[in-house]
Design an enzyme around this catalytic site. Structure first.
Site, short mmCIF file in Angstrom:
data_model
loop_
_atom_site.label_atom_id
_atom_site.label_comp_id
_atom_site.label_asym_id
_atom_site.label_seq_id
_atom_site.Cartn_x
_atom_site.Cartn_y
_atom_site.Cartn_z
N ASP A 98 0.86 -1.17 0.00
CA ASP A 98 0.00 0.00 0.00
C ASP A 98 0.90 1.23 0.00
O ASP A 98 1.79 1.35 0.85
CB ASP A 98 -0.86 -0.01 1.27
CG ASP A 98 -2.26 0.50 1.04
OD1 ASP A 98 -2.39 1.55 0.39
OD2 ASP A 98 -3.21 -0.14 1.52
N ASP A 199 -3.07 4.60 -2.34
CA ASP A 199 -4.12 5.17 -1.52
C ASP A 199 -4.59 6.53 -2.07
O ASP A 199 -3.76 7.37 -2.43
CB ASP A 199 -3.56 5.38 -0.10
CG ASP A 199 -4.62 5.75 0.90
OD1 ASP A 199 -5.55 4.96 1.09
OD2 ASP A 199 -4.52 6.85 1.50
N GLU A 255 -6.47 3.66 -5.64
CA GLU A 255 -7.73 3.82 -4.92
C GLU A 255 -8.30 5.17 -5.33
O GLU A 255 -7.61 6.19 -5.27
CB GLU A 255 -7.51 3.78 -3.42
CG GLU A 255 -8.82 3.59 -2.70
CD GLU A 255 -8.93 4.35 -1.39
OE1 GLU A 255 -9.84 4.04 -0.62
OE2 GLU A 255 -8.13 5.27 -1.15
N HIS A 328 -11.18 -2.86 3.95
CA HIS A 328 -11.05 -2.48 5.35
C HIS A 328 -11.77 -1.19 5.69
O HIS A 328 -11.76 -0.77 6.84
CB HIS A 328 -9.55 -2.34 5.68
CG HIS A 328 -8.92 -1.24 4.88
ND1 HIS A 328 -8.76 -1.32 3.51
CD2 HIS A 328 -8.46 -0.02 5.23
CE1 HIS A 328 -8.22 -0.19 3.08
NE2 HIS A 328 -8.03 0.62 4.09
N ASP A 329 -12.37 -0.52 4.72
CA ASP A 329 -13.08 0.74 4.96
C ASP A 329 -14.60 0.59 4.92
O ASP A 329 -15.32 1.58 5.09
CB ASP A 329 -12.72 1.78 3.88
CG ASP A 329 -11.28 2.27 3.97
OD1 ASP A 329 -10.71 2.24 5.07
OD2 ASP A 329 -10.75 2.67 2.93
O1 ISL Z 1 -14.82 6.80 -0.38
C1 ISL Z 1 -14.99 6.60 0.78
C2 ISL Z 1 -16.29 6.67 1.37
O2 ISL Z 1 -16.38 7.72 2.31
C3 ISL Z 1 -13.89 6.38 1.73
O3 ISL Z 1 -14.09 5.34 2.61
C4 ISL Z 1 -12.56 6.29 1.06
O4 ISL Z 1 -12.43 5.05 0.45
C5 ISL Z 1 -11.51 6.47 2.09
O5 ISL Z 1 -11.75 7.48 2.95
C6 ISL Z 1 -10.13 6.59 1.51
O6 ISL Z 1 -9.52 5.50 2.08
C7 ISL Z 1 -8.16 5.36 2.14
O7 ISL Z 1 -7.49 6.49 2.62
C8 ISL Z 1 -7.74 6.87 3.96
C9 ISL Z 1 -7.66 5.69 4.93
O8 ISL Z 1 -8.21 6.06 6.15
C10 ISL Z 1 -8.38 4.47 4.41
O9 ISL Z 1 -8.25 3.39 5.28
C11 ISL Z 1 -7.83 4.19 3.05
O10 ISL Z 1 -8.32 3.00 2.47
C12 ISL Z 1 -6.73 7.91 4.31
O11 ISL Z 1 -5.44 7.45 4.02
#
Ligand code: ISL
Length: 549
Positions: A98, A199, A255, A328-329
């Protein structure tokens, strides 16, 4: 369609903190992953993606990196990482790391320097605006609530943080920052890492006018039109490709919050030379209501299917899709898109079948292969996630109905996906001999890997079957896709075909049996999630894959 190893593989996503703890400190570690390689290999997956394991103060569980070249000692340090990489390669499994470079931790050396003075050589590594401590430069709201601007007294200005205050955004306009990042990428790829999940890469180019967002604009629209797809994002990604990625045979997946059908194809176009795949969130923000994630609305199934069709069509000629239903989100997929009550087993298998029969590289998130479910804690104090907690505080402050809000937390909290992996019936689900960093789901005695191994009809064994089936069928990987019943409110019925073969796939996304006849007698059943499929009728959450003879 050009063939590539990363199109033909299957990814298993690991959240290392919650996978397997071997030291008893309650946090998963890399030795835990090494110890479970037989299990991982037995799934048939060809790549693993590890959520961040670098040195970090963990304000956002590793998505706030303080040293990009150092694996955190909590996870075992660089030497253990090298062992893991070697052990994976010995089994023919590739490793995706990542890369979190939209922002760093505020404890990173760059930021520690940058905040000291305006003439510090690192000052311009971050984004600074405004001069009035009473009035932030604009009304932008962070992903995790509150203003995106934090005052820095030493330089009398604000810095930008789209996520927490401990995650200052890097200034990609500065060529030195970009070169630092390319050097970091080179460091890991030269070590033998096989790919990167980048990310929030859609957010790296800012709209520098920093104009206020319109009052009341839903956050998904702010993401899409204000924060993401900025004017130079494609230029930067192409530059990263030229300067570093093109030297290696690796896979990249960006992402992409806010990545839409208009921009998505460009990020992954082979000709544009940016990324190989993106994660768009159209299907995962589908139940966000007017006030966002914690104001959920019922899931529109027809729209859900339409999103898959639209993205497949958008990437059919050029580019490649990633197929995933959670990570994981987000919530557990069986709780969100299936039925985690009486149809947990059937619906989790249906989702496995969906993941393995769409066009694009499938991503499986740890624990989904045994049908792990959402948690529903009775108190916010049991939640750890900074997003959930900040959303809670903001809801309190604005006088929301907190019982209703707790229900939304049950449905949407990122902690749903972060409870420890359930290995067996022993205390803490076999995850740790110490106190786990986050509570183990109470259902671990019945839902765990050991129990699933012993049951020939388990979700786990079905995942293995589906993954093997998928990998053996080039038509399921590369073949065309067509939704045959786009308006049906319960059935997902589609065709996958190429010049050699044709498959018909049907899923009953409901708790009821549905009368259904296969459209041609020459369709032969290959695989399904019920032992005795009935002619003319689909059972609740039944999935079938037919081949045309
Ligand atoms: O798009 C979304 C819906 O609100 C979010 O969940 C989005 O995917 C996320 O906020 C971005 O995620 C990534 O970056 C963040 C981290 O907290 C997440 O775990 C990661 O996957 C900040 O680095």
């Amino acid at each position: 369609m050009k063939r590539n190893w990363w199109k033909e593989g299957v990814v298993y996503q690991i959240y290392p903190r919650s996978f397997m703890d071997t030291t008893g400190d309650g946090l998963g570690d890399l030795v835990g992953i090494i110890d479970q390689l037989d299990y991982i290999e037995s799934l048939g997956v060809t790549m693993i993606w590890l959520c961040p394991i670098y040195e970090s103060p963990n304000d956002d569980n590793g998505y706030d990196i303080s040293d990009y070249r150092k694996i955190s000692d909590e996870f075992g340090g660089n030497a253990t990482f090298d062992r893991l990489l070697k052990a994976l390669h010995a089994r023919g499994i590739k490793l995706i790391m990542d890369l979190v470079v939209n922002h760093s931790s505020d404890e990173h050396y760059w930021f520690q320097e940058a905040k000291k003075s305006k003439d510090n050589p690192y000052h311009d590594y971050y984004i600074w605006r405004g001069n009035n401590p009473e009035s932030p430069p604009n009304n932008w709201q962070s992903f995790f609530n509150g203003s995106v601007w934090k005052w820095n007294a030493a330089t009398e200005e604000y810095f930008l943080h789209l996520f927490t205050q401990k995650q200052p955004d890097l200034n990609w306009e500065n060529p030195k920052v970009r070169q630092e990042i390319y050097d970091i990428v080179d460091f890991w790829l030269a070590k033998g890492v096989d790919g990167l999940r980048m990310d929030v890469i859609s957010l790296i180019s800012k709209r520098l006018a920093f104009t206020d967002t319109p009052q009341g604009m839903p956050f998904v629209d702010v993401m899409e039109h204000v924060y993401a797809n900025g004017p130079r994002v494609h230029e930067y990604l192409n530059e990263m490709h030229q300067k570093v990625l093109s030297k290696y045979d690796v896979v990249t997946v960006g992402e992409g919050p806010g990545v839409n059908l208009e921009h998505g194809p460009r990020y992954v176009s082979a000709a544009a030379q940016e990324l190989n795949m993106v994660f768009h969130f159209d299907h995962l923000t589908i139940d966000f209501g007017p006030e966002g994630k914690y104001d959920p609305v019922p899931l529109d199934f027809v729209r859900f299917k339409e999103i898959f069709s639209q993205w497949d069509a958008a990437l059919a000629q050029d580019g490649w899709n990633s197929i995933f239903l959670g990570n994981h989100d987000f919530s557990r997929i069986v709780s969100r898109f299936g039925n985690d009550g009486i149809y947990r087993i059937a619906s989790a298998k249906l989702l496995a079948c969906l993941l393995m029969t769409l066009r694009g590289t499938p991503y499986i998130y740890q624990g989904d292969e045994i049908g792990m479910t959402n948690v529903a804690h009775d108190s916010i104090s049991k939640y750890d996630d900074v997003e959930t907690r900040n959303a809670w505080d903001a809801a309190m402050a604005s006088g929301k109905d907190m019982n209703k809000f707790l229900k939304a937390v049950h449905w949407q909290s990122r902690d749903n996906a972060r409870t420890p992996m359930q290995w067996d019936q022993t205390p803490n689900a076999g995850f740790s001999k110490g106190q786990p960093w986050i509570p183990v789901h109470e259902n671990y005695k019945s839902i765990n890997v050991a129990a699933a191994e012993d049951d020939p009809n388990s979700i786990l064994h079905f995942y293995r079957k589906m993954i093997a089936f998928r990998k053996a069928q080039p038509t399921l990987i590369y073949g065309d896709y067509q939704d045959l019943e786009p308006q049906h409110s319960q059935l997902f019925l589609y065709r996958r075909w190429d010049i050699k073969e044709e498959f018909l796939i049907v899923h009953n996304f409901s708790n009821h049996a549905i009368d259904w006849e296969k459209p041609k007698t020459q369709y032969n059943l290959q695989i399904g999630n019920y032992a005795n499929p009935e002619e003319g009728r689909l059972s609740p959450w039944e999935s079938r894959v037919y081949r045309l003879n």
